[in-house]
Motif scaffolding. Structure first.
Motif, PDB file in Angstrom:
ATOM      1  N   ASP A 188      -2.834  10.216  -5.482  1.00 25.85           N
ATOM      2  CA  ASP A 188      -3.581   9.899  -4.268  1.00 25.85           C
ATOM      3  C   ASP A 188      -5.021   9.513  -4.556  1.00 25.85           C
ATOM      4  N   GLU A 189      -5.593  10.129  -5.593  1.00 28.38           N
ATOM      5  CA  GLU A 189      -7.001   9.866  -5.879  1.00 28.38           C
ATOM      6  C   GLU A 189      -7.191   8.600  -6.702  1.00 28.38           C
TER       7      GLU A 189
ATOM      8  N   GLU B 229      -3.956  -3.647  -4.353  1.00 27.09           N
ATOM      9  CA  GLU B 229      -2.538  -3.698  -4.010  1.00 27.09           C
ATOM     10  C   GLU B 229      -1.764  -4.678  -4.889  1.00 27.09           C
TER      11      GLU B 229
ATOM     12  N   ILE C 281      -6.266   4.921  -6.286  1.00 29.67           N
ATOM     13  CA  ILE C 281      -5.756   3.754  -5.570  1.00 29.67           C
ATOM     14  C   ILE C 281      -6.527   2.525  -6.027  1.00 29.67           C
TER      15      ILE C 281
ATOM     16  N   MET D  84       0.822  -1.206   0.000  1.00 28.58           N
ATOM     17  CA  MET D  84       0.000   0.000   0.000  1.00 28.58           C
ATOM     18  C   MET D  84       0.856   1.256   0.000  1.00 28.58           C
ATOM     19  N   GLN D  85       1.968   1.268   0.719  1.00 33.59           N
ATOM     20  CA  GLN D  85       2.860   2.420   0.691  1.00 33.59           C
ATOM     21  C   GLN D  85       3.421   2.647  -0.709  1.00 33.59           C
TER      22      GLN D  85
ATOM     23  N   LEU E  52       2.043   1.620  -3.492  1.00 32.57           N
ATOM     24  CA  LEU E  52       0.929   1.989  -4.364  1.00 32.57           C
ATOM     25  C   LEU E  52       0.622   3.472  -4.241  1.00 32.57           C
ATOM     26  N   ARG E  53       0.568   3.970  -3.012  1.00 30.06           N
ATOM     27  CA  ARG E  53       0.262   5.384  -2.800  1.00 30.06           C
ATOM     28  C   ARG E  53       1.361   6.287  -3.331  1.00 30.06           C
ATOM     29  N   HIS E  54       2.602   5.805  -3.291  1.00 33.82           N
ATOM     30  CA  HIS E  54       3.714   6.603  -3.809  1.00 33.82           C
ATOM     31  C   HIS E  54       3.719   6.631  -5.339  1.00 33.82           C
TER      32      HIS E  54
END
Length: 232
Positions: free
Chosen positions: A186-187, A192, A189, A177-178, A180-182
Protein backbone atom coordinates in the motif's frame (compact mmCIF):
# COMPACT_ATOMS: atom_id res chain seq x y z
CA UNK A 1 15.12 -23.80 8.09
CA UNK A 2 13.76 -20.25 8.16
CA UNK A 3 13.32 -17.61 5.47
CA UNK A 4 16.63 -16.82 3.79
CA UNK A 5 17.49 -13.27 2.70
CA UNK A 6 20.35 -12.31 0.40
CA UNK A 7 21.71 -8.78 0.96
CA UNK A 8 23.55 -7.40 -2.07
CA UNK A 9 25.32 -4.21 -0.97
CA UNK A 10 28.85 -2.95 -1.65
CA UNK A 11 28.95 -0.60 1.38
CA UNK A 12 30.10 -2.87 4.20
CA UNK A 13 28.66 -0.73 7.01
CA UNK A 14 25.18 -0.65 5.50
CA UNK A 15 25.30 -4.37 4.73
CA UNK A 16 26.37 -5.12 8.33
CA UNK A 17 23.53 -3.04 9.81
CA UNK A 18 20.93 -4.76 7.62
CA UNK A 19 22.38 -8.20 8.37
CA UNK A 20 22.35 -7.65 12.16
CA UNK A 21 18.79 -6.36 12.11
CA UNK A 22 17.43 -9.15 9.91
CA UNK A 23 19.11 -11.82 12.02
CA UNK A 24 17.40 -10.42 15.13
CA UNK A 25 14.12 -10.65 13.18
CA UNK A 26 14.71 -14.36 12.67
CA UNK A 27 15.90 -14.46 9.07
CA UNK A 28 18.84 -16.43 7.76
CA UNK A 29 21.10 -13.94 5.99
CA UNK A 30 23.61 -14.17 3.15
CA UNK A 31 25.63 -11.16 1.98
CA UNK A 32 27.26 -10.29 -1.34
CA UNK A 33 29.41 -7.28 -2.14
CA UNK A 34 28.65 -7.14 -5.85
CA UNK A 35 26.32 -8.52 -8.47
CA UNK A 36 28.60 -11.31 -9.63
CA UNK A 37 28.87 -12.69 -6.09
CA UNK A 38 25.10 -12.27 -5.69
CA UNK A 39 24.36 -14.42 -8.75
CA UNK A 40 26.76 -17.09 -7.49
CA UNK A 41 25.20 -17.15 -4.01
CA UNK A 42 21.66 -17.20 -5.38
CA UNK A 43 22.48 -20.09 -7.72
CA UNK A 44 23.78 -22.08 -4.75
CA UNK A 45 21.25 -21.25 -2.02
CA UNK A 46 18.05 -19.95 -3.75
CA UNK A 47 17.07 -17.46 -0.99
CA UNK A 48 13.43 -16.35 -0.90
CA UNK A 49 14.21 -12.61 -0.67
CA UNK A 50 16.95 -10.49 -2.27
CA UNK A 51 17.74 -6.97 -1.03
CA UNK A 52 19.52 -5.55 -4.07
CA UNK A 53 21.49 -2.31 -4.24
CA UNK A 54 21.29 -0.47 -7.57
CA UNK A 55 24.77 1.07 -7.74
CA UNK A 56 27.44 -1.63 -7.45
CA UNK A 57 30.81 -2.45 -9.01
CA UNK A 58 31.32 -5.21 -11.60
CA UNK A 59 27.61 -5.84 -12.22
CA UNK A 60 25.01 -3.18 -11.40
CA UNK A 61 21.70 -3.84 -9.69
CA UNK A 62 19.59 -3.78 -12.84
CA UNK A 63 21.75 -6.32 -14.64
CA UNK A 64 21.92 -8.43 -11.48
CA UNK A 65 18.13 -8.32 -11.18
CA UNK A 66 17.79 -9.50 -14.77
CA UNK A 67 20.16 -12.42 -14.17
CA UNK A 68 18.39 -13.43 -10.95
CA UNK A 69 15.08 -13.50 -12.79
CA UNK A 70 16.62 -15.93 -15.27
CA UNK A 71 17.57 -18.23 -12.38
CA UNK A 72 14.39 -18.21 -10.32
CA UNK A 73 11.57 -16.23 -8.73
CA UNK A 74 12.85 -14.60 -5.55
CA UNK A 75 11.17 -11.57 -4.07
CA UNK A 76 13.45 -8.66 -5.03
CA UNK A 77 13.56 -5.34 -3.20
CA UNK A 78 15.67 -2.76 -5.05
CA UNK A 79 17.59 -0.35 -2.82
CA UNK A 80 19.03 2.86 -4.23
CA UNK A 81 19.69 6.55 -3.71
CA UNK A 82 17.76 7.23 -6.94
CA UNK A 83 14.41 8.77 -6.02
CA UNK A 84 12.93 9.79 -9.38
CA UNK A 85 9.73 7.96 -10.32
CA UNK A 86 11.22 7.08 -13.72
CA UNK A 87 14.08 5.27 -11.95
CA UNK A 88 11.60 3.29 -9.87
CA UNK A 89 9.69 2.28 -12.98
CA UNK A 90 12.90 1.10 -14.67
CA UNK A 91 13.75 -1.03 -11.64
CA UNK A 92 10.29 -2.57 -11.54
CA UNK A 93 10.32 -3.26 -15.27
CA UNK A 94 13.60 -5.12 -14.85
CA UNK A 95 11.86 -7.47 -12.41
CA UNK A 96 12.04 -5.88 -8.96
CA UNK A 97 8.98 -6.36 -6.73
CA UNK A 98 9.51 -3.37 -4.46
CA UNK A 99 11.73 -0.33 -4.12
CA UNK A 100 13.42 1.39 -1.16
CA UNK A 101 15.09 4.79 -1.45
CA UNK A 102 18.13 5.56 0.72
CA UNK A 103 18.13 6.57 3.50
CA UNK A 104 15.54 4.21 4.96
CA UNK A 105 14.90 2.81 8.42
CA UNK A 106 15.56 -0.82 9.28
CA UNK A 107 11.98 -1.09 10.51
CA UNK A 108 10.77 -0.03 7.07
CA UNK A 109 12.99 -2.66 5.48
CA UNK A 110 11.50 -5.28 7.79
CA UNK A 111 7.97 -4.17 6.93
CA UNK A 112 8.68 -4.35 3.19
CA UNK A 113 10.07 -7.87 3.53
CA UNK A 114 7.05 -9.05 5.51
CA UNK A 115 4.69 -7.48 2.98
CA UNK A 116 6.51 -9.12 0.08
CA UNK A 117 6.47 -12.51 1.79
CA UNK A 118 2.70 -12.23 2.25
CA UNK A 119 2.32 -11.47 -1.45
CA UNK A 120 4.53 -14.43 -2.34
CA UNK A 121 2.55 -16.89 -0.22
CA UNK A 122 -1.09 -15.77 -0.16
CA UNK A 123 -2.46 -19.27 0.50
CA UNK A 124 0.03 -20.74 2.91
CA UNK A 125 -1.33 -24.31 2.62
CA UNK A 126 -1.24 -27.27 0.27
CA UNK A 127 -4.85 -28.32 -0.17
CA UNK A 128 -7.28 -28.18 -3.05
CA UNK A 129 -8.41 -24.69 -2.05
CA UNK A 130 -4.96 -23.38 -2.93
CA UNK A 131 -5.29 -24.46 -6.58
CA UNK A 132 -7.15 -22.53 -9.29
CA UNK A 133 -7.97 -24.30 -12.56
CA UNK A 134 -8.95 -22.26 -15.60
CA UNK A 135 -9.02 -24.43 -18.70
CA UNK A 136 -5.46 -25.63 -19.28
CA UNK A 137 -4.16 -23.08 -16.80
CA UNK A 138 -3.42 -24.31 -13.26
CA UNK A 139 -2.42 -21.78 -10.58
CA UNK A 140 -0.92 -23.03 -7.30
CA UNK A 141 -0.95 -20.51 -4.46
CA UNK A 142 1.19 -22.65 -2.18
CA UNK A 143 4.07 -22.84 -4.66
CA UNK A 144 3.63 -19.46 -6.35
CA UNK A 145 3.41 -21.40 -9.63
CA UNK A 146 1.36 -21.33 -12.81
CA UNK A 147 1.20 -24.14 -15.37
CA UNK A 148 -0.22 -24.39 -18.86
CA UNK A 149 -0.78 -28.10 -19.21
CA UNK A 150 2.40 -29.62 -17.81
CA UNK A 151 4.64 -26.64 -18.61
CA UNK A 152 5.40 -24.06 -15.96
CA UNK A 153 5.30 -20.33 -16.65
CA UNK A 154 8.05 -19.01 -14.40
CA UNK A 155 6.44 -15.92 -12.88
CA UNK A 156 7.79 -13.26 -10.57
CA UNK A 157 5.85 -12.73 -7.31
CA UNK A 158 4.26 -9.59 -8.78
CA UNK A 159 3.23 -11.37 -11.99
CA UNK A 160 1.78 -14.22 -9.95
CA UNK A 161 -0.16 -11.80 -7.76
CA UNK A 162 -1.72 -10.15 -10.81
CA UNK A 163 -2.59 -13.46 -12.50
CA UNK A 164 -4.11 -14.92 -9.35
CA UNK A 165 -6.33 -11.89 -8.78
CA UNK A 166 -7.58 -11.81 -12.37
CA UNK A 167 -8.13 -15.57 -12.58
CA UNK A 168 -9.97 -15.64 -9.23
CA UNK A 169 -12.88 -13.70 -10.75
CA UNK A 170 -13.17 -14.40 -14.50
CA UNK A 171 -15.02 -11.68 -16.36
CA UNK A 172 -14.54 -9.03 -13.69
CA UNK A 173 -12.79 -5.91 -14.94
CA UNK A 174 -10.01 -4.46 -12.78
CA UNK A 175 -8.67 -0.95 -13.30
CA UNK A 176 -4.93 -0.41 -13.51
CA UNK A 177 -4.99 1.31 -10.12
CA UNK A 178 -6.84 -1.62 -8.52
CA UNK A 179 -4.26 -4.02 -9.91
CA UNK A 180 -1.42 -1.76 -8.82
CA UNK A 181 -2.71 -1.53 -5.26
CA UNK A 182 -3.18 -5.29 -5.12
CA UNK A 183 0.22 -6.20 -6.53
CA UNK A 184 2.32 -3.74 -4.54
CA UNK A 185 2.46 -2.76 -0.89
CA UNK A 186 0.00 0.00 0.00
CA UNK A 187 2.83 2.39 0.77
CA UNK A 188 4.44 1.80 -2.60
CA UNK A 189 2.26 3.15 -5.40
CA UNK A 190 3.92 4.21 -8.64
CA UNK A 191 2.78 5.14 -12.14
CA UNK A 192 -0.19 3.03 -13.30
CA UNK A 193 1.69 2.31 -16.53
CA UNK A 194 3.89 -0.17 -14.69
CA UNK A 195 0.88 -2.53 -14.66
CA UNK A 196 0.94 -2.66 -18.48
CA UNK A 197 4.58 -3.74 -18.39
CA UNK A 198 3.89 -6.55 -15.91
CA UNK A 199 0.80 -7.73 -17.81
CA UNK A 200 2.79 -7.78 -21.05
CA UNK A 201 5.48 -9.97 -19.47
CA UNK A 202 2.86 -12.19 -17.85
CA UNK A 203 1.14 -12.76 -21.18
CA UNK A 204 4.44 -13.56 -22.86
CA UNK A 205 5.36 -16.13 -20.20
CA UNK A 206 1.98 -17.83 -20.46
CA UNK A 207 2.32 -17.91 -24.23
CA UNK A 208 5.84 -19.39 -23.98
CA UNK A 209 4.46 -22.07 -21.66
CA UNK A 210 2.02 -23.06 -24.40
CA UNK A 211 -1.25 -21.25 -23.72
CA UNK A 212 -3.63 -21.82 -26.65
CA UNK A 213 -5.29 -18.39 -26.28
CA UNK A 214 -4.99 -15.12 -24.42
CA UNK A 215 -6.43 -15.58 -20.94
CA UNK A 216 -5.93 -11.92 -19.99
CA UNK A 217 -8.01 -9.45 -21.96
CA UNK A 218 -7.48 -5.69 -22.26
CA UNK A 219 -10.43 -3.42 -21.52
CA UNK A 220 -9.28 -0.37 -23.43
CA UNK A 221 -9.14 2.85 -21.49
CA UNK A 222 -9.69 1.08 -18.17
CA UNK A 223 -7.76 -2.06 -17.31
CA UNK A 224 -7.83 -5.85 -17.63
CA UNK A 225 -9.95 -8.93 -17.01
CA UNK A 226 -9.57 -12.69 -17.16
CA UNK A 227 -11.81 -14.05 -19.92
CA UNK A 228 -15.05 -15.44 -18.49
CA UNK A 229 -15.02 -18.13 -21.20
CA UNK A 230 -11.99 -19.67 -19.42
CA UNK A 231 -13.74 -19.97 -16.04
CA UNK A 232 -13.79 -23.76 -16.06
Amino acid sequence: MGIQVLIVEDEAKIASLMESYLRTEGYEVLTAGDGIDAVRLYSRSKPEIVILDWMMPNLNGLDTCRKLRQLGSPGIIMVTAKSEESDKIVGLEMGADDYLTKPFSLRELGARIRSLLRRMNPGGNDDAASVLRRGELVIREDGLQAFVGDREAHLTPTEFKLLHLLASKPGRVYSRMQLLRHAFADEFIVDERIVDSHISKLRRKLENAGQPYDYIQTVYGFGYRFGAEHEN
